[in-house]
Design a protein around this motif. Sequence first.
Motif, PDB file in Angstrom:
ATOM      1  N   ALA A   5      -5.252   9.010   8.229  1.00 28.10           N
ATOM      2  CA  ALA A   5      -4.646   7.688   8.331  1.00 28.10           C
ATOM      3  C   ALA A   5      -3.528   7.657   9.360  1.00 28.10           C
ATOM      4  CB  ALA A   5      -4.113   7.256   6.966  1.00 28.10           C
ATOM      5  N   ALA A   6      -2.843   8.797   9.536  1.00 31.38           N
ATOM      6  CA  ALA A   6      -1.757   8.883  10.514  1.00 31.38           C
ATOM      7  C   ALA A   6      -2.274   9.160  11.913  1.00 31.38           C
ATOM      8  CB  ALA A   6      -0.779   9.972  10.097  1.00 31.38           C
ATOM      9  N   PRO A  10       0.821  -1.214   0.000  1.00 28.41           N
ATOM     10  CA  PRO A  10       0.000   0.000   0.000  1.00 28.41           C
ATOM     11  C   PRO A  10       0.856   1.266   0.000  1.00 28.41           C
ATOM     12  CG  PRO A  10       0.147  -0.874   2.211  1.00 28.41           C
ATOM     13  CD  PRO A  10       0.858  -1.865   1.302  1.00 28.41           C
ATOM     14  N   SER A  11       0.234   2.390  -0.270  1.00 27.15           N
ATOM     15  CA  SER A  11       0.943   3.668  -0.301  1.00 27.15           C
ATOM     16  C   SER A  11       1.607   3.929   1.050  1.00 27.15           C
ATOM     17  CB  SER A  11      -0.028   4.812  -0.595  1.00 27.15           C
ATOM     18  OG  SER A  11      -0.627   4.614  -1.845  1.00 27.15           O
ATOM     19  N   THR A  12       2.804   4.517   0.997  1.00 30.75           N
ATOM     20  CA  THR A  12       3.526   4.794   2.237  1.00 30.75           C
ATOM     21  C   THR A  12       3.619   6.297   2.456  1.00 30.75           C
ATOM     22  OG1 THR A  12       5.636   4.742   1.076  1.00 30.75           O
ATOM     23  CG2 THR A  12       4.926   2.704   2.125  1.00 30.75           C
ATOM     24  N   LYS A  63       5.192   9.313   5.561  1.00 28.12           N
ATOM     25  CA  LYS A  63       5.903   9.602   6.795  1.00 28.12           C
ATOM     26  C   LYS A  63       5.610  11.051   7.126  1.00 28.12           C
ATOM     27  CE  LYS A  63       9.942   7.907   6.613  1.00 28.12           C
ATOM     28  NZ  LYS A  63      11.371   7.732   6.329  1.00 28.12           N
ATOM     29  N   VAL A  64       5.075  11.311   8.321  1.00 28.51           N
ATOM     30  CA  VAL A  64       4.664  12.658   8.698  1.00 28.51           C
ATOM     31  C   VAL A  64       5.287  13.019  10.040  1.00 28.51           C
ATOM     32  CG1 VAL A  64       2.701  14.166   9.203  1.00 28.51           C
ATOM     33  CG2 VAL A  64       2.467  12.368   7.500  1.00 28.51           C
ATOM     34  N   ASN A  65       5.826  14.228  10.130  1.00 29.46           N
ATOM     35  CA  ASN A  65       6.294  14.764  11.407  1.00 29.46           C
ATOM     36  C   ASN A  65       5.038  15.247  12.143  1.00 29.46           C
ATOM     37  OD1 ASN A  65       7.227  16.339  13.515  1.00 29.46           O
ATOM     38  ND2 ASN A  65       8.880  17.260  12.321  1.00 29.46           N
ATOM     39  N   GLU A  66       4.532  14.425  13.058  1.00 27.11           N
ATOM     40  CA  GLU A  66       3.243  14.705  13.703  1.00 27.11           C
ATOM     41  C   GLU A  66       3.274  15.984  14.526  1.00 27.11           C
ATOM     42  OE1 GLU A  66       1.333  11.485  15.707  1.00 27.11           O
ATOM     43  OE2 GLU A  66       2.131  10.020  14.295  1.00 27.11           O
ATOM     44  N   GLU A  67       4.381  16.242  15.192  1.00 26.20           N
ATOM     45  CA  GLU A  67       4.479  17.447  16.024  1.00 26.20           C
ATOM     46  C   GLU A  67       4.352  18.710  15.170  1.00 26.20           C
ATOM     47  OE1 GLU A  67       8.051  19.619  18.404  1.00 26.20           O
ATOM     48  OE2 GLU A  67       7.814  17.471  18.771  1.00 26.20           O
ATOM     49  N   VAL A  72      -6.226  15.586  -0.169  1.00 22.38           N
ATOM     50  CA  VAL A  72      -5.352  14.408  -0.107  1.00 22.38           C
ATOM     51  C   VAL A  72      -4.537  14.415   1.181  1.00 22.38           C
ATOM     52  CG1 VAL A  72      -3.438  13.212  -1.229  1.00 22.38           C
ATOM     53  CG2 VAL A  72      -5.236  14.230  -2.607  1.00 22.38           C
ATOM     54  N   VAL A  73      -4.011  15.566   1.555  1.00 22.16           N
ATOM     55  CA  VAL A  73      -3.233  15.663   2.793  1.00 22.16           C
ATOM     56  C   VAL A  73      -4.132  15.393   3.995  1.00 22.16           C
ATOM     57  CG1 VAL A  73      -1.864  17.205   4.246  1.00 22.16           C
ATOM     58  CG2 VAL A  73      -1.519  17.193   1.788  1.00 22.16           C
ATOM     59  N   GLY A  74      -5.382  15.820   3.941  1.00 23.91           N
ATOM     60  CA  GLY A  74      -6.324  15.526   5.016  1.00 23.91           C
ATOM     61  C   GLY A  74      -6.522  14.030   5.199  1.00 23.91           C
TER      62      GLY A  74
END
Length: 80
Positions: A75-76, A45-47, A49-53, A68-70
């Motif tokens: 998902a994150a 599946p698509s991968t 990586k997000v800096n959550e802070e 799309v970013v939403g």
Amino acid sequence: MVKIRLKRVGKTKAPSYRIIVADANSPRNGRFIEEIGTYDPNTDPSTFKVNEEAARRWLSNGAQPTAVVGKIFKAAGIEK
């Protein structure tokens, strides 16, 4: 207005994206304020990586994510 959106990188017909914070009037691959993650739709599946802070900080300061970013943030597990 500040938006959280995708910046296209990668080769022709093999795109990958960086999740960036940019002014709404700047071009898609133009100036940006901060890079907060990556997204690769070519894997299964698509991968991503997000800096959550950093994402939460920008959302609390009023930045608007694109559709799309939403979905990536949802998902994150990042919500307003």
